[in-house]
Design an enzyme around this catalytic site. Structure first.
Site, short mmCIF file in Angstrom:
data_model
loop_
_atom_site.label_atom_id
_atom_site.label_comp_id
_atom_site.label_asym_id
_atom_site.label_seq_id
_atom_site.Cartn_x
_atom_site.Cartn_y
_atom_site.Cartn_z
N ASP A 80 3.38 -21.78 -9.55
CA ASP A 80 3.68 -22.62 -8.40
C ASP A 80 2.76 -22.08 -7.31
O ASP A 80 3.04 -21.07 -6.68
CB ASP A 80 5.15 -22.51 -8.00
CG ASP A 80 5.45 -23.33 -6.74
OD1 ASP A 80 4.49 -23.73 -6.05
OD2 ASP A 80 6.64 -23.57 -6.46
N ARG A 140 18.65 -20.89 4.45
CA ARG A 140 18.25 -20.54 3.09
C ARG A 140 19.29 -19.57 2.57
O ARG A 140 19.08 -18.36 2.56
CB ARG A 140 16.84 -19.92 3.07
CG ARG A 140 15.71 -20.94 3.11
CD ARG A 140 15.84 -21.93 2.01
NE ARG A 140 14.74 -22.88 1.88
CZ ARG A 140 14.90 -24.12 1.40
NH1 ARG A 140 16.10 -24.57 1.09
NH2 ARG A 140 13.89 -24.93 1.23
N TYR A 187 -8.20 -48.91 -6.33
CA TYR A 187 -7.02 -48.55 -7.13
C TYR A 187 -7.38 -47.48 -8.15
O TYR A 187 -6.62 -46.54 -8.40
CB TYR A 187 -6.45 -49.78 -7.85
CG TYR A 187 -5.11 -49.47 -8.49
CD1 TYR A 187 -3.93 -49.68 -7.80
CD2 TYR A 187 -5.04 -48.95 -9.79
CE1 TYR A 187 -2.70 -49.36 -8.36
CE2 TYR A 187 -3.83 -48.63 -10.36
CZ TYR A 187 -2.65 -48.84 -9.65
OH TYR A 187 -1.45 -48.52 -10.20
N PHE A 235 21.50 -29.19 0.63
CA PHE A 235 21.14 -28.68 1.95
C PHE A 235 20.44 -29.73 2.82
O PHE A 235 20.51 -29.69 4.04
CB PHE A 235 20.25 -27.43 1.83
CG PHE A 235 18.96 -27.66 1.09
CD1 PHE A 235 18.91 -27.62 -0.29
CD2 PHE A 235 17.80 -27.94 1.79
CE1 PHE A 235 17.73 -27.85 -0.96
CE2 PHE A 235 16.61 -28.17 1.11
CZ PHE A 235 16.57 -28.13 -0.26
N PHE A 252 13.15 -21.96 -6.92
CA PHE A 252 12.94 -22.80 -5.75
C PHE A 252 13.73 -24.09 -5.99
O PHE A 252 13.82 -24.57 -7.12
CB PHE A 252 11.47 -23.09 -5.45
CG PHE A 252 11.35 -23.89 -4.18
CD1 PHE A 252 11.61 -23.29 -2.96
CD2 PHE A 252 11.09 -25.25 -4.20
CE1 PHE A 252 11.61 -24.02 -1.78
CE2 PHE A 252 11.08 -25.99 -3.03
CZ PHE A 252 11.34 -25.38 -1.81
N THR A 253 14.29 -24.65 -4.91
CA THR A 253 15.23 -25.77 -5.02
C THR A 253 14.72 -26.92 -5.90
O THR A 253 15.33 -27.25 -6.91
CB THR A 253 15.55 -26.29 -3.60
OG1 THR A 253 14.33 -26.57 -2.93
CG2 THR A 253 16.33 -25.25 -2.80
N LYS A 276 1.39 -27.33 2.18
CA LYS A 276 1.49 -26.00 2.80
C LYS A 276 0.08 -25.43 2.98
O LYS A 276 -0.64 -25.82 3.87
CB LYS A 276 2.34 -25.08 1.93
CG LYS A 276 3.84 -25.33 2.05
CD LYS A 276 4.31 -26.44 1.17
CE LYS A 276 5.81 -26.50 1.02
NZ LYS A 276 6.24 -27.69 0.29
N1 F0G Z 1 7.37 -25.03 -4.47
C1 F0G Z 1 7.55 -24.31 -3.35
C2 F0G Z 1 7.42 -22.83 -3.39
C3 F0G Z 1 7.87 -24.96 -2.15
O1 F0G Z 1 8.05 -24.24 -1.06
C4 F0G Z 1 8.01 -26.37 -2.14
C5 F0G Z 1 8.39 -27.08 -0.94
C6 F0G Z 1 7.80 -27.08 -3.34
C7 F0G Z 1 7.49 -26.35 -4.47
C8 F0G Z 1 7.95 -28.56 -3.42
O2 F0G Z 1 6.91 -29.18 -2.79
O3 F0G Z 1 7.95 -30.37 -0.85
O4 F0G Z 1 5.65 -30.93 -1.65
O5 F0G Z 1 7.62 -31.56 -2.99
N2 F0G Z 1 8.86 -26.49 0.06
C9 F0G Z 1 9.22 -27.10 1.34
C10 F0G Z 1 9.76 -26.02 2.23
C11 F0G Z 1 10.08 -28.29 1.25
O6 F0G Z 1 10.18 -26.38 3.34
O7 F0G Z 1 9.76 -24.85 1.87
P1 F0G Z 1 7.05 -30.59 -2.03
#
Ligand code: F0G
Length: 463
Positions: free
Chosen positions: A220, A387, A77, A454, A129-130, A263
């Site tokens: 980021d 997108r 843990y 989305f 970013f979303t 990624k």
């Molecule tokens: N920042 C960027 C630039 C991203 O592309 C993503 C995720 C995140 C943050 C968030 O990271 O998914 O690990 O919580 N992008 C994915 C995509 C979902 O399909 O582009 P996460």
């Protein structure tokens, strides 16, 4: 076939040890599947997909070494050996002092936003970013886009469309005052712009400007190795530098970073928050206990942290990144050759089709990119992602739709997963849909979830 010199080839620096069989479907089966999914590719079952280009997130093939590392998981843990390995690798490779693992990128974004943002603060960033913007807003911040205008034009050939327009940042400082801006959020290979890199020159300028105002830079760093590759091949002075050294230099101009290791870092799950400031770290390592888990595991198993530590080292190999981006560029060149309108220059993690130019007869209220993604699935079972106006969502205050200039379909290439022949099949299918594009009529949204619509929105075809 043209004979190429070795200098230009991008063949993979690995061979295949295990394969995963794919199910082949008929057009009738796919028409039914996408209708059942409400014309949202996120709601398809993965077993109904032939080539999955939904995302490059968590979809990489791990190496034999990463899988072997998973057997070394120390599932204690607290104080797992794999945490200390991960911490050491992050310190060595990226140069940050403190590391907090999180279950994925948005876990780190949540903690960071809670620690650094006060209600009413302004958070400038090189395009939204979303998940990142949503966490900034949930913490009381207001996002402002400060990316250069060229980034909003899919056809513009600027080599660093991820760059910040320093005049836009200065404008915000004048309007709100530096003390209202805790940090600027800088993304590498900007996802929503089409995987477009930021230059080292721009980062240095930003560092010089923000440092004197006491504004932090938070990276980021999700696709940092890919950004480093573009700096190496496009920015004067970096040709002879290793990806590893460029990655470290990028981080050196920042105060911390959020990372989705799903990624670049070649793992199926995981992320982290990295910081240099001891006080920020103390608060974040306390807060992570609330949302993710103890600061030495942050929602991950020991084996996941081990795979991440090994993946980070593999991700900064020059051969790996050359082949990775080489494959994306190969697909982009096929599309270009066939006359498909795509975001230029070709970005790091995928090809982005410009739905506005592909379907000029559809206005944004008919969700052209969403409709195109559905058609691409029907044609050959290739799953892509919208997108555009659906992803952009609504303004939290006014409730009005955002209408982004970019209306794109993303063909995201998972790392180390598909072959050159798959790339050829993708290009052929896109071309087939392009030849029949006039028949595409658009969609209407029949269900809209409150957050990040989305992912779960549902649509019907316009008759
Ligand atoms: N920042 C960027 C630039 C991203 O592309 C993503 C995720 C995140 C943050 C968030 O990271 O998914 O690990 O919580 N992008 C994915 C995509 C979902 O399909 O582009 P996460």
């Amino acid at each position: 076939m043209k004979v190429k010199t070795n200098k230009h080839s991008w063949a993979e620096p690995y061979k295949i040890k295990m394969v995963e069989l794919l199910k082949m479907t008929t057009p009738a089966q796919r028409k039914k599947a996408i209708a059942t999914a409400g014309y949202n590719t996120f709601l398809l079952k993965s077993e109904d997909v032939y080539i999955d280009l939904l995302t490059d997130s968590g979809t990489s093939a791990m190496s034999d070494r990463q899988w072997a590392g998973m057997m070394l998981g120390d599932e204690a843990y607290a104080g797992s050996a794999n945490f200390y390995h991960l911490e050491k690798v992050v310190q060595e490779v990226y140069g940050y002092k403190y590391v907090i693992p999180t279950h994925q990128g948005r876990g780190a974004e949540n903690i960071l936003s809670q620690v650094l943002i006060k209600k009413g603060d302004i958070i400038p960033g090189n395009m939204y970013f979303t998940t990142t913007r949503l966490h900034q807003e949930l913490a009381g911040g207001i996002f402002h886009d400060i990316i250069i205008d060229e980034a909003h034009d899919a056809a513009n050939l600027h080599p660093f469309k991820g760059d910040v327009d320093v005049n836009k940042l200065e404008g915000l400082v004048k309007e709100y005052g530096a003390d209202k801006i805790p940090y600027i959020c800088i993304a590498v290979t900007v996802n929503m712009a089409g995987g477009q890199p930021i230059s080292m020159g721009n980062l240095k300028t930003l560092r010089a400007y923000t440092q004197k105002l006491g504004i932090k830079i938070i990276l980021d760093m999700t696709r940092i190795a890919e950004n480093a590759y573009f700096i190496k091949v496009r920015e004067p002075g970096y040709t002879q530098r290793s990806i590893r050294s460029i990655v470290k230099e990028i981080c050196s101009y920042t105060d911390g970073a959020t990372m989705s290791a799903k990624k670049d870092a070649l793992v199926n799950i995981g992320g982290f928050l990295a910081l240099n400031d001891a006080d920020d770290y103390e608060e974040a390592s306390n807060l992570v206990v609330v949302y993710e888990g103890l600061h030495t595991y942050g929602g991950l198993a020991g084996r996941d942290m081990e795979a991440m530590a090994i993946g980070i080292k593999e991700s900064i190999s020059d051969e790996h990144i050359k082949a990775r981006i080489g494959q994306v560029i190969y697909l982009g060149e096929q599309m270009r050759h066939l006359g498909i309108p795509i975001t230029e220059p070709i970005g790091g993690h995928g090809i982005f089709i410009d739905a506005k130019r592909f379907l000029p007869h559809l206005n944004q209220d008919l969700f052209p990119a969403q409709a195109l993604a559905a058609e691409l699935y029907i044609d050959a079972g290739i799953r892509t992602m919208e997108r555009g106006v659906v992803s952009a969502g609504r303004n939290a205050k006014t409730g009005k739709n955002y209408y982004p200039k970019l209306e794109l379909v993303r063909l995201t290439i998972p790392r180390r997963v598909y072959t050159q022949a798959h790339m050829d099949v993708i290009a052929e299918s896109v071309f087939n849909v392009y030849c029949n594009r006039k028949k595409i009529k658009g969609l209407t949204m029949v269900y809209e979830p409150k957050y990040l619509r989305f992912f779960q929105a549902r649509f019907e075809k316009i008759k």
